[in-house]
Design an enzyme around this catalytic site. Structure first.
Site, PDB file in Angstrom:
ATOM      1  N   GLY A 139     -14.194 -13.092  13.820  1.00  0.00           N
ATOM      2  CA  GLY A 139     -14.940 -13.165  12.564  1.00  0.00           C
ATOM      3  C   GLY A 139     -16.383 -12.740  12.736  1.00  0.00           C
ATOM      4  O   GLY A 139     -17.297 -13.398  12.249  1.00  0.00           O
ATOM      5  N   SER A 163     -17.982  -9.932  11.741  1.00  0.00           N
ATOM      6  CA  SER A 163     -18.511  -8.888  10.860  1.00  0.00           C
ATOM      7  C   SER A 163     -19.748  -9.317  10.091  1.00  0.00           C
ATOM      8  O   SER A 163     -20.524  -8.470   9.638  1.00  0.00           O
ATOM      9  CB  SER A 163     -17.426  -8.431   9.880  1.00  0.00           C
ATOM     10  N   SER A 164     -19.955 -10.632   9.938  1.00  0.00           N
ATOM     11  CA  SER A 164     -21.100 -11.099   9.157  1.00  0.00           C
ATOM     12  C   SER A 164     -21.377 -12.565   9.494  1.00  0.00           C
ATOM     13  O   SER A 164     -20.645 -13.191  10.258  1.00  0.00           O
ATOM     14  CB  SER A 164     -20.822 -10.969   7.647  1.00  0.00           C
ATOM     15  N   GLY A 165     -22.448 -13.098   8.914  1.00  0.00           N
ATOM     16  CA  GLY A 165     -22.735 -14.526   9.009  1.00  0.00           C
ATOM     17  C   GLY A 165     -22.882 -15.032  10.426  1.00  0.00           C
ATOM     18  O   GLY A 165     -23.484 -14.401  11.287  1.00  0.00           O
ATOM     19  N   ASP A 182      -6.232  -9.694  13.203  1.00  0.00           N
ATOM     20  CA  ASP A 182      -5.758 -10.637  12.191  1.00  0.00           C
ATOM     21  C   ASP A 182      -5.324 -11.891  12.929  1.00  0.00           C
ATOM     22  O   ASP A 182      -4.288 -11.888  13.605  1.00  0.00           O
ATOM     23  CB  ASP A 182      -4.591 -10.028  11.411  1.00  0.00           C
ATOM     24  N   SER A 190     -16.749 -25.454  14.601  1.00  0.00           N
ATOM     25  CA  SER A 190     -16.238 -26.486  13.708  1.00  0.00           C
ATOM     26  C   SER A 190     -17.222 -26.646  12.546  1.00  0.00           C
ATOM     27  O   SER A 190     -17.683 -25.660  11.980  1.00  0.00           O
ATOM     28  CB  SER A 190     -16.052 -27.793  14.501  1.00  0.00           C
ATOM     29  N   TYR A 240     -10.228 -27.767   3.391  1.00  0.00           N
ATOM     30  CA  TYR A 240     -11.111 -27.203   4.422  1.00  0.00           C
ATOM     31  C   TYR A 240     -11.513 -28.259   5.442  1.00  0.00           C
ATOM     32  O   TYR A 240     -11.433 -28.025   6.661  1.00  0.00           O
ATOM     33  CB  TYR A 240     -12.358 -26.614   3.766  1.00  0.00           C
ATOM     34  N   LYS A 295     -10.990 -28.671   9.709  1.00  0.00           N
ATOM     35  CA  LYS A 295     -12.029 -28.892  10.716  1.00  0.00           C
ATOM     36  C   LYS A 295     -11.792 -30.189  11.491  1.00  0.00           C
ATOM     37  O   LYS A 295     -12.094 -30.271  12.682  1.00  0.00           O
ATOM     38  CB  LYS A 295     -13.408 -28.882  10.067  1.00  0.00           C
ATOM     39  N   ASN A 305     -26.900 -20.628   5.594  1.00  0.00           N
ATOM     40  CA  ASN A 305     -27.212 -19.690   4.519  1.00  0.00           C
ATOM     41  C   ASN A 305     -26.432 -18.385   4.713  1.00  0.00           C
ATOM     42  O   ASN A 305     -26.939 -17.405   5.248  1.00  0.00           O
ATOM     43  CB  ASN A 305     -28.715 -19.417   4.476  1.00  0.00           C
ATOM     44  N   THR A 306     -25.179 -18.409   4.285  1.00  0.00           N
ATOM     45  CA  THR A 306     -24.297 -17.243   4.340  1.00  0.00           C
ATOM     46  C   THR A 306     -23.544 -17.175   3.008  1.00  0.00           C
ATOM     47  O   THR A 306     -23.587 -18.127   2.214  1.00  0.00           O
ATOM     48  CB  THR A 306     -23.265 -17.375   5.479  1.00  0.00           C
TER      49      THR A 306
END
Length: 271
Positions: free
Chosen positions: A12, A14-16, A54, A132, A146, A150, A180-181
């Site tokens: 994961g 690609s961002s944040g 994936d 987490s 969600y 976790k 902040n994403t």
């Protein structure tokens, strides 16, 4: 002969948080492989090699780990960051929709972990850093699905750490508070919404937006991830950010009834 740079895989990325973690690990001297569902759409990042992954597919996970081992010969750090949010009351989620969230947040993490562990055990070293959340140890209304993922990550990680420690491998958790994403804009939505929850859900969404926009910079969380990956004496868990620290202290020392009231007040709930 100088040893080549240690190798880190970040899911994961690609961002944040994932992108920030990849950059922080580059800065810490790692050769970083970042993963994304569609790596071709990611702008180049110095020091990071992006590959398609994936995490819900056994075949995809196995192929990426084989590719990294074939090219670099080892994996020193795995950062399990890939994940999705889930917005809605627990009653509004069908079992199938909830399973889709678990397939990314929990089983995706398990797939990646099982794929890298044989290599880490063989080299008698390695770190698995699981991203987490404070949601792994506190409740959050309208995020029950969600939060339950976790909680599962917490139990899995802490238990697995004891199993593999004698083989030179550590499994560590990083627990951010709000960051902040665009996380709140990309959540899985409940598939069976009920009118009875509509108003309360809208209030939650407002609270969530305010919390995220006022949250930690992803770079601050990435710094903690890099610490977990490199500390000479790693801690089983790393709190990331001031909010996470405060919540952890309150959870530990506040009376249960007081903490419960605080959760409701924070989420603008009555009763």
């Amino acid at each position: 002969m100088a040893r080549s740079r240690p190798v880190a895989v970040v899911t994961g990325a690609s961002s944040g948080i994932g992108k920030a973690a990849a950059l922080a690990l580059v800065g810490a001297g790692f050769q970083v492989i970042g993963t994304s569902r569609d790596a071709a759409r990611i702008a180049p990042v110095a020091g990071v090699t992006f590959v398609d992954l994936d995490v819900t597919s056994d075949e995809s996970v196995d192929a990426v780990v084989r590719q990294v081992i074939a090219q670099y010969g080892r994996i020193d750090v795995l950062v399990n960051n890939a994940g999705v949010g889930a917005n809605g009351a627990a009653e509004e989620f069908s079992a199938g929709r909830a399973q889709a969230v678990f397939d990314v947040n929990v089983f995706g993490l398990m797939r990646m972990t099982r794929a890298v562990l044989p290599h880490m055990r063989a080299q008698h070293s390695g770190r698995i850093v699981n991203v987490s959340s404070v949601g792994g140890f506190v409740p959050n209304p309208f995020m029950a699905v969600y939060v339950s993922t976790k909680h599962a990550v917490e139990g899995y990680s802490e238990s697995l750490d004891h199993e593999v420690r004698e083989h030179g491998v550590r499994v560590l958790r990083v627990q951010p508070g709000p960051v902040n994403t665009p996380f709140d804009a990309n959540q899985v939505q409940a598939d069976a919404p009920l009118a009875i929850y509509a108003h309360r859900r809208r209030v939650f969404e407002d609270v969530m937006r305010e919390s995220m926009r006022g949250g930690e910079d992803p770079a601050a969380v990435a710094k903690v991830i890099a610490a977990a990956a490199t500390d000479a004496k790693p801690k089983p868990r790393y709190l990331a950010g001031s909010t996470a620290g405060r919540v952890a202290v309150l959870r530990r020392i506040a009376p249960a009834r007081t903490f419960d009231k605080g959760v409701r007040r924070l989420n603008r709930m009555t009763g």
